[in-house]
Design a protein around this motif. Sequence first.
Motif, PDB file in Angstrom:
ATOM      1  N   ALA A  64     -50.243  -2.541  -6.775  1.00 31.22           N
ATOM      2  CA  ALA A  64     -49.229  -1.890  -7.610  1.00 31.22           C
ATOM      3  C   ALA A  64     -49.121  -0.400  -7.295  1.00 31.22           C
ATOM      4  N   GLY A 118     -45.453  -0.728  -6.388  1.00 28.02           N
ATOM      5  CA  GLY A 118     -45.169  -0.926  -7.805  1.00 28.02           C
ATOM      6  C   GLY A 118     -43.711  -1.175  -8.108  1.00 28.02           C
ATOM      7  N   THR A 123     -43.283  -5.521 -14.950  1.00 24.28           N
ATOM      8  CA  THR A 123     -44.269  -4.464 -15.199  1.00 24.28           C
ATOM      9  C   THR A 123     -45.029  -4.695 -16.503  1.00 24.28           C
TER      10      THR A 123
END
Length: 440
Positions: free
Chosen positions: A119, A123, A132
């Motif tokens: 991430a 990300g 997320t």
Amino acid sequence: MLLVSSLLLLVTFPTVLAQLPLPNPPYTPPPPDQGTHPSNASTPNSQWSTLLGNLLYFYDEQRSGKLPSNERVSWRNDSALDDGSDVGLDLSGGYYDAGDYVKYTFPLSFTLMSICWGALDAGQGYEAANQTAYLDDMLRWGLDWLIKAHPSPNTLFVQVGDGNLDNAYWGGDRSIPAPRPSYQINNTSPGTDAAAQASAAFAACLSLYSNRTLSASSSPLTMANNSYASTLRSHARDLYTFATNATGGMQTYQTAVPQSADAYASSGYSDELAIAALFLALTDSGVNASTYYSDAVRWYFSGNLEQQLVAGDETVFNWDSKTPGIAVLAAQLAAANPDLVSGSNTTLKVWQSAVEGYFDAIVNGTGRSYLTQGGLLIFPGDSDEASLNPALNVAMLMTRYASANLTSSQAAQARYLDFAQRQLDYALGKNPMSVPRPRH
Ligand SMILES: *[C@@H]1O[C@H](CO)[C@@H](O)[C@H](O)[C@H]1NC(C)=O
Ligand SMILES: *[C@@H]1O[C@H](CO)[C@@H](O)[C@H](O)[C@H]1NC(C)=O
Ligand SMILES: *[C@@H]1O[C@H](CO)[C@@H](O)[C@H](O)[C@H]1NC(C)=O
Ligand SMILES: *[C@@H]1O[C@H](CO)[C@@H](O)[C@H](O)[C@H]1NC(C)=O
Ligand SMILES: *[C@@H]1O[C@H](CO)[C@@H](O)[C@H](O)[C@H]1NC(C)=O
Ligand SMILES: *[C@@H]1O[C@H](CO)[C@@H](O)[C@H](O)[C@H]1NC(C)=O
Ligand SMILES: *[C@@H]1O[C@H](CO)[C@@H](O)[C@H](O)[C@H]1NC(C)=O
Ligand SMILES: *[C@@H]1O[C@H](CO)[C@@H](O)[C@H](O)[C@H]1NC(C)=O
Ligand SMILES: *[C@@H]1O[C@H](CO)[C@@H](O)[C@H](O)[C@H]1NC(C)=O
Ligand SMILES: *[C@@H]1O[C@H](CO)[C@@H](O)[C@H](O)[C@H]1NC(C)=O
Ligand SMILES: *[C@@H]1O[C@H](CO)[C@@H](O)[C@H](O)[C@H]1NC(C)=O
């Protein structure tokens, strides 16, 4: 025959198609041709976002403890709520291991570290796929347990549950066999690798919760949380000190807790020390960061880890063996923060040559690994029980290194990306059986 009888069923009971009201609009899997649309910032390839969502959903299925009201997996129940009661602590929660109900800290810490590292690099993929919040949820379910498992600076619980008892049980989550003993490492009976790996997990995830990325060209996830980051920081630092300075010296954790040896015996601790020090260097600045970096260099050379990357020895990247990841992460750090390494004898060039020597042995087939006729990368021994894991972990490291533009040449970048893509394609169906996840 099968076709005929299902046609008959349709003809005979045309109205009884579903018992529950179907969602409207209906959910349909992404059309196959979506697989050919490259992702962009506004519209990710929907095959990839579905896959990413499914991967995080898998961890919901593995949850131990009191499940939250928003638990997505309807067939899971609260379980193992008394974990830790044998030592007067609450060690409920966390994740079960693979096909059983034991909780093992060493591989869990590798998993958390790896997911946070991914991430930090990529990300934006979670953001684009609307995942997320699930990532945060997945990580906290693990990290919150790891915090409980580290109740004082020099104590870390490394296993909850009895492997033999548990593996003799093949059933649901409402009658998990007891007792479920809690096993620890501590100052006098240390476990250098397990403490360092837990430190690495906290440090890698701390960076994510501190709004960091590994490269200036990617933007951080919207997960910044200073109070959580500061909790993770103190655990990361304390565990590193525990790993390096325990009065019992340095040893693999199964020396202290032989009960873990059957499932997850560790082959050494220099790699965990080095990767923890690198992630700590990433989260710190100034003198602390330089000290962590020079520690990492020291663990790398004193553990002879560079030898593990040369053709013929080339090691895998997995829960036990972190060395290929060390060289890649160090290259990322050295590129992102040249000041950090400028005082060291081990700069970007040293890491590049270690990484590319390792990758080239694999791509060129000059080492101990080889490709099956269908094209899957095999490491004799390591691939026997988990045929995709070594191949996909190499593909992951190659993609990370090459897409961060760390290669010494464009030709090297192209061959790593190409090789990695082939491994991924193989796993997802481009193989002689034309099915996802073939065994060989
Ligand atoms: C992003 O991808 C989608 C789907 O493939 C496409 O329709 C759209 O035009 C792309 N947007 C940009 C800015 O390239
Ligand atoms: C993410 O959520 C936004 C807003 O709800 C939506 O427009 C978009 O289609 C979603 N993307 C995916 C991949 O589900
Ligand atoms: C959870 O409980 C339900 C019924 O109470 C049971 O049918 C189901 O199998 C349980 N789940 C597991 C994973 O054992
Ligand atoms: C330290 O760990 C060892 C190995 O797990 C264990 O036998 C011992 O009881 C622990 N010490 C304390 C004070 O709990
Ligand atoms: C995180 O960093 C980005 C830029 O890299 C910035 O736009 C954002 O405001 C930061 N978020 C927080 C909470 O600090
Ligand atoms: C930050 O994390 C803390 C600790 O887990 C939590 O209590 C708090 O709600 C979080 N804050 C935000 C804004 O998410
Ligand atoms: C370990 O102990 C030495 C000697 O007391 C100290 O200099 C060092 O900072 C300690 N290491 C860590 C990581 O705390
Ligand atoms: C450096 O590390 C020490 C020990 O972990 C910590 O007490 C100190 O605050 C750190 N310094 C900075 C500038 O972060
Ligand atoms: C750098 O220094 C370490 C000792 O910290 C040593 O073991 C290693 O060989 C040196 N590496 C290079 C590339 O000179
Ligand atoms: C691997 O092959 C490439 C060309 O395909 C070559 O440039 C590279 O030097 C080779 N590396 C090794 C270690 O054999
Ligand atoms: C790598 O280089 C390409 C082309 O120069 C650039 O578009 C991309 O942003 C770079 N990626 C990183 C992570 O620096």
